[in-house]
Design an enzyme around this catalytic site. Structure first.
Site, PDB file in Angstrom:
ATOM      1  N   HIS A 196       0.856  -0.732   0.001  1.00  0.00           N
ATOM      2  CA  HIS A 196       0.312   0.189  -0.406  1.00  0.00           C
ATOM      3  C   HIS A 196       0.529   1.299  -0.030  1.00  0.00           C
ATOM      4  CE1 HIS A 196      -2.937   3.174   0.876  1.00  0.00           C
ATOM      5  NE2 HIS A 196      -3.790   1.270   0.801  1.00  0.00           N
ATOM      6  N   ASP A 227      -7.875  -5.011  -0.137  1.00  0.00           N
ATOM      7  CA  ASP A 227      -8.345  -5.994  -1.324  1.00  0.00           C
ATOM      8  C   ASP A 227      -7.246  -7.462  -0.601  1.00  0.00           C
ATOM      9  OD1 ASP A 227      -9.787  -4.373  -2.469  1.00  0.00           O
ATOM     10  OD2 ASP A 227      -7.326  -3.503  -3.231  1.00  0.00           O
TER      11      ASP A 227
HETATM   12  N1  CMC Z   1       3.733  -7.779  -4.196  1.00  0.00           N
HETATM   13  C1  CMC Z   1       5.224  -7.719  -4.548  1.00  0.00           C
HETATM   14  N2  CMC Z   1       6.005  -6.187  -3.997  1.00  0.00           N
HETATM   15  C2  CMC Z   1       5.381  -5.420  -3.440  1.00  0.00           C
HETATM   16  C3  CMC Z   1       3.830  -5.270  -3.567  1.00  0.00           C
HETATM   17  C4  CMC Z   1       3.647  -6.443  -4.005  1.00  0.00           C
HETATM   18  N3  CMC Z   1       2.200  -6.628  -4.186  1.00  0.00           N
HETATM   19  N4  CMC Z   1       3.823  -4.239  -3.622  1.00  0.00           N
HETATM   20  C5  CMC Z   1       5.108  -3.052  -3.991  1.00  0.00           C
HETATM   21  N5  CMC Z   1       5.759  -3.981  -4.036  1.00  0.00           N
HETATM   22  C6  CMC Z   1       7.816  -3.751  -3.641  1.00  0.00           C
HETATM   23  C7  CMC Z   1       7.458  -2.745  -5.353  1.00  0.00           C
HETATM   24  O1  CMC Z   1       8.460  -4.304  -5.922  1.00  0.00           O
HETATM   25  C8  CMC Z   1       8.716  -2.044  -5.056  1.00  0.00           C
HETATM   26  O2  CMC Z   1      10.238  -2.403  -4.802  1.00  0.00           O
HETATM   27  P1  CMC Z   1      10.762  -2.387  -5.064  1.00  0.00           P
HETATM   28  O3  CMC Z   1      11.274  -1.155  -4.043  1.00  0.00           O
HETATM   29  O4  CMC Z   1      12.137  -3.047  -4.987  1.00  0.00           O
HETATM   30  O5  CMC Z   1      11.252  -1.784  -6.438  1.00  0.00           O
HETATM   31  C9  CMC Z   1       7.762  -1.860  -3.416  1.00  0.00           C
HETATM   32  O6  CMC Z   1       7.553  -2.659  -2.914  1.00  0.00           O
HETATM   33  C10 CMC Z   1       7.164  -0.260  -4.049  1.00  0.00           C
HETATM   34  O7  CMC Z   1       6.135  -0.722  -4.642  1.00  0.00           O
HETATM   35  P2  CMC Z   1       5.904   0.740  -5.279  1.00  0.00           P
HETATM   36  O8  CMC Z   1       5.064  -0.746  -6.872  1.00  0.00           O
HETATM   37  O9  CMC Z   1       6.245   1.764  -5.602  1.00  0.00           O
HETATM   38  O10 CMC Z   1       5.003   1.359  -4.149  1.00  0.00           O
HETATM   39  P3  CMC Z   1       2.983   2.085  -4.878  1.00  0.00           P
HETATM   40  O11 CMC Z   1       2.885   2.546  -3.424  1.00  0.00           O
HETATM   41  O12 CMC Z   1       3.509   2.997  -5.884  1.00  0.00           O
HETATM   42  O13 CMC Z   1       2.211   0.764  -5.100  1.00  0.00           O
HETATM   43  C11 CMC Z   1       0.551  -0.514  -4.430  1.00  0.00           C
HETATM   44  C12 CMC Z   1       1.434   0.614  -3.278  1.00  0.00           C
HETATM   45  C13 CMC Z   1      -0.798  -0.479  -3.801  1.00  0.00           C
HETATM   46  C14 CMC Z   1       0.362   0.107  -5.974  1.00  0.00           C
HETATM   47  C15 CMC Z   1       1.571  -1.860  -4.219  1.00  0.00           C
HETATM   48  O14 CMC Z   1       1.573  -2.116  -3.095  1.00  0.00           O
HETATM   49  C16 CMC Z   1       0.431  -2.469  -6.017  1.00  0.00           C
HETATM   50  O15 CMC Z   1       0.917  -3.184  -6.935  1.00  0.00           O
HETATM   51  N6  CMC Z   1      -0.161  -3.931  -5.024  1.00  0.00           N
HETATM   52  C17 CMC Z   1      -0.926  -4.563  -5.653  1.00  0.00           C
HETATM   53  C18 CMC Z   1      -2.245  -4.475  -5.537  1.00  0.00           C
HETATM   54  C19 CMC Z   1      -3.005  -4.286  -4.995  1.00  0.00           C
HETATM   55  O16 CMC Z   1      -2.536  -5.184  -3.854  1.00  0.00           O
HETATM   56  N7  CMC Z   1      -3.625  -3.358  -4.812  1.00  0.00           N
HETATM   57  C20 CMC Z   1      -4.490  -3.011  -3.886  1.00  0.00           C
HETATM   58  C21 CMC Z   1      -3.720  -1.721  -3.028  1.00  0.00           C
HETATM   59  S1  CMC Z   1      -5.519  -1.262  -1.571  1.00  0.00           S
HETATM   60  C22 CMC Z   1      -6.847  -1.098  -1.951  1.00  0.00           C
HETATM   61  C23 CMC Z   1      -7.052  -0.173  -3.066  1.00  0.00           C
HETATM   62  O17 CMC Z   1      -6.189   1.136  -3.001  1.00  0.00           O
HETATM   63  O18 CMC Z   1      -8.384  -0.077  -3.653  1.00  0.00           O
END
Ligand code: CMC
Length: 379
Positions: free
Chosen positions: A261, A315
């Site tokens: 998140h 989720d």
């Molecule tokens: N699985 C594996 N690695 C992850 C995940 C994940 N679900 N989420 C983040 N990371 C890692 C990512 O690879 C990155 O690693 P590095 O620094 O080594 O490159 C680091 O954590 C930061 O990730 P980010 O994608 O830059 O973080 P963000 O704040 O831009 O994204 C997020 C937040 C929710 C989009 C992301 O965690 C994600 O894609 N999660 C999976 C999709 C998901 O479950 N979404 C629902 C979110 S909560 C409810 C809603 O909003 O609807």
């Protein structure tokens, strides 16, 4: 503002001042109007919380009754809207159907004057009352059933289940869905709420705004994650396969849906409450094997990525709840939407109080003063 620093994803950049909800991502705290989500999910219900969000205070008994009556009076679908819904392709995703039918709702609704309190409240009531009806109706129509009229004695959650299944829900089912709606009602400046505020800032009407916000919510990084979580849990094929599945996912640098998140760096408090709902549901309706897979996956992911702040988000467990309630997987995100309409509309009210159109800047990294090359001379 003179800063020229580019912040990808606008992470941490405030887009509004707001007293609607609050997150402490390190401590795992979520509050609506200053009330902790755990307190609300124990003591309140979706409709009371919708009032709390929209009005900024808890309703009196009379106010809540009046609100409920007003919602129930607005649930029936106008004939032209039903005609539109019957014409939608049944093979399409229910989120696309919801986006289209919310735009259609705007076409059959009175024009909204956001400066007029009565006109604005009427639009809010219509959107809150009718969005769940649109979700249930599309589901009925695509599987070949006809439109079922709403039951004026039921609240939002129970009426949704009634319209979906054609029978009054068990108390546990109604209570569980009601609590899930409450948990999804609002969540500060997430992508769909930001999209809603951007659309609102152009003075587009709230039907258009909600339709646009549904589009933003649909993506797998936002609300669309919930259906993908269930698909992943099913494809793993049992808790004994979790470690191998996870290792493969990590090797391909794939994201695990339902984890991570932007704001929470610990377990999402909504996931904790949803897990309680799962246990309550299992107590009455029996268990689901994929829950064991989910627990094993949580252990593996948190063990490997917990140091980076990767924990289950809202989720992760919601799909297990909805599946147990007999809801099809691709209706999970529309359920998220019919709850989040509350948050979008609350932000709409705030945005329109001191509106200024969103028009961020950019940092231009392209060329200047390019010489013109006639088409026959281009390589
Ligand atoms: N699985 C594996 N690695 C992850 C995940 C994940 N679900 N989420 C983040 N990371 C890692 C990512 O690879 C990155 O690693 P590095 O620094 O080594 O490159 C680091 O954590 C930061 O990730 P980010 O994608 O830059 O973080 P963000 O704040 O831009 O994204 C997020 C937040 C929710 C989009 C992301 O965690 C994600 O894609 N999660 C999976 C999709 C998901 O479950 N979404 C629902 C979110 S909560 C409810 C809603 O909003 O609807």
């Amino acid at each position: 503002m003179t800063t020229q620093e580019f912040v990808p994803g606008l992470a941490g950049v405030p887009a509004a001042e707001s007293a609607i909800s609050y997150i402490d991502g390190a401590a795992g705290i979520l509050e609506y109007r200053g009330y902790r989500i755990e307190t609300l999910s124990e003591k309140s219900n979706f409709e009371e919380v919708a009032w709390l969000l929209l009005k900024g205070k808890l309703p009196t008994r009379a106010e809540l009754e009046q609100f409920r009556t007003e919602l129930r009076a607005r649930r029936d679908l106008a004939a032209p809207l039903l005609t539109l819904m019957r014409a939608l392709p049944r093979e399409g995703h229910p989120m696309n159907a919801l986006q289209a039918s919310l735009a259609g709702l705007g076409m059959v609704s009175p024009k909204v004057d956001y400066r007029d309190a009565d006109s604005s409240w009427e639009a809010i009531l219509r959107l809150l009352a009718i969005t769940p009806v649109l979700v249930a109706t599309f589901e009925r129509l695509r599987r070949g059933d006809d439109y079922l009229a709403p039951d004026p004695e039921l609240n939002t959650a129970a009426n949704f289940l009634w319209m979906l299944n054609g029978e009054r829900p068990k108390p546990i089912a109604e209570r569980t869905l009601d609590c899930a709606l409450l948990l999804h009602a609002e969540h500060t400046m997430n992508a769909s709420t930001f999209a809603a505020r951007v659309v609102a800032s152009t003075e587009a009407d709230p039907y258009t705004m909600c339709s646009s916000a549904v589009g933003a919510l649909f993506g797998p990084l936002h609300g669309g994650a919930n259906e993908r979580v269930l698909q992943a849990l099913e494809s793993i094929g049992g808790k004994q396969n979790v470690d191998a599945w996870f290792a493969k996912k990590r090797a391909s640098k794939g994201k695990i849906m339902g984890f991570g998140h932007r704001v929470y760096k610990t377990k999402d408090p909504r996931a904790i409450t949803l897990q309680r709902l799962v246990r309550e549901l299992f107590g009455e309706l029996g268990t689901t094997p994929i829950y064991d897979t989910a627990l094993a996956l949580e252990k593996a992911v948190v063990g490997a990525l917990g140091d980076k702040g990767i924990y289950p988000n809202v989720d992760f467990f919601s799909g297990i709840v909805y599946q147990k309630l007999g809801i099809p997987t691709d209706v999970f995100t529309p359920i998220f939407a019919m709850a989040r309409v509350t948050g979008w509309l609350t932000h709409w009210q705030d945005q329109m109080k001191h509106n200024r159109i969103f028009r961020p800047g950019q940092i231009y990294i392209g060329k200047h003063d390019q010489p013109w090359v006639p088409i026959e001379e281009r390589g």
